[in-house]
Design a protein around this motif. Structure first.
Motif, short mmCIF file in Angstrom:
data_model
loop_
_atom_site.label_atom_id
_atom_site.label_comp_id
_atom_site.label_asym_id
_atom_site.label_seq_id
_atom_site.Cartn_x
_atom_site.Cartn_y
_atom_site.Cartn_z
N GLU A 150 0.84 -1.19 0.00
CA GLU A 150 0.00 0.00 0.00
C GLU A 150 0.88 1.24 0.00
O GLU A 150 2.09 1.16 0.21
CB GLU A 150 -0.95 -0.01 1.21
CG GLU A 150 -0.25 -0.10 2.54
CD GLU A 150 -1.23 -0.35 3.67
OE1 GLU A 150 -2.25 0.36 3.75
OE2 GLU A 150 -0.97 -1.25 4.49
N LYS A 188 -4.54 2.16 -4.80
CA LYS A 188 -5.27 1.31 -3.86
C LYS A 188 -4.35 0.17 -3.40
O LYS A 188 -3.54 -0.32 -4.18
CB LYS A 188 -6.51 0.72 -4.52
CG LYS A 188 -7.58 1.75 -4.80
CD LYS A 188 -8.78 1.08 -5.43
CE LYS A 188 -9.84 2.11 -5.78
NZ LYS A 188 -10.98 1.50 -6.50
N LYS A 219 -6.48 7.33 -7.30
CA LYS A 219 -7.74 7.71 -6.63
C LYS A 219 -8.26 9.03 -7.19
O LYS A 219 -7.48 9.91 -7.49
CB LYS A 219 -7.48 7.88 -5.13
CG LYS A 219 -7.23 6.58 -4.39
CD LYS A 219 -7.04 6.90 -2.93
CE LYS A 219 -6.82 5.63 -2.13
NZ LYS A 219 -6.59 5.91 -0.72
#
Length: 197
Positions: free
Chosen positions: A144, A155, A195
């Motif tokens: 991550e 993600k 994102k």
């Protein structure tokens, strides 16, 4: 003649290896070997390890030891040194609580923190974590972003697989298979869409 493990900077798995072996009955030995190999693979992909958190933990541990030594060898005898000892005990407890909070909140199951690869457009490094529950053969590796709020954070991705897929019955790690799985996970993380902000 013995050969050493070498990996190219392009992220290819090592060409010639000393076999990495562990005791398959020792849960910690298996996890340690896999975690160490994951670290080698991530570094071979151009990521540089970020040791700042480790340095903070070492500093906190050193301060805790110093406080304990000062309390032990303070020149005055009890009860003259009572207030000083109480202060040392309180400081000792506070420093230990801070150290535990750092480990619980920041480190968790992390085996490695990295900076972004040099020359990349990504502004965040990685947190590489692993889980290998006792009495289970399932090893979980998670990648991550070190800064999940960053616009360049991807993600998290996760791989869960039985360790029996990576070891021979003699406890030798089949590095080619393991490298392929870990590099696939790194590739999956890097191709994840950014994102939306």
């Amino acid at each position: 003649m013995a050969t050493t493990t070498t990996a190219t900077t392009t992220g290819e798995s090592p060409k010639k290896l000393n076999p990495k072996k562990c005791n398959l009955l020792d849960h910690h030995s298996i996890k340690h070997l896999l975690d160490e190999t994951v670290t080698d693979i991530v570094k071979s992909r151009g990521y540089v390890e970020d040791v700042r958190l480790s340095n903070v933990r070492l500093l906190m541990g050193s301060l805790i030891i110093i406080v304990a030594l000062v309390a032990q060898f303070y020149p005055k005898k009890f009860p003259e040194n009572r207030d000083f000892l109480i202060g040392c005990i309180i400081l000792y407890v506070v420093l230990n609580v801070v150290l535990q909070l750092i480990m619980y909140r920041k480190e968790k199951n992390a085996i490695m923190f990295t900076y972004p690869p040099p020359g990349s457009f990504n502004t965040t490094g990685l947190i590489v974590s692993s889980k290998f529950p006792r009495f289970s053969d399932m090893y979980t590796l998670t990648i991550e972003s070190a800064d999940p709020k960053s616009i360049s954070a991807n993600k998290p991705v996760e791989l869960t697989k039985s360790v029996t897929k990576w070891f021979t019955k003699d406890g030798v790690l089949v590095e080619g298979l393991f490298w392929k799985d870990v590099e696939g996970l790194i590739h999956d993380y890097n191709k994840e869409p950014k994102k939306n902000k």
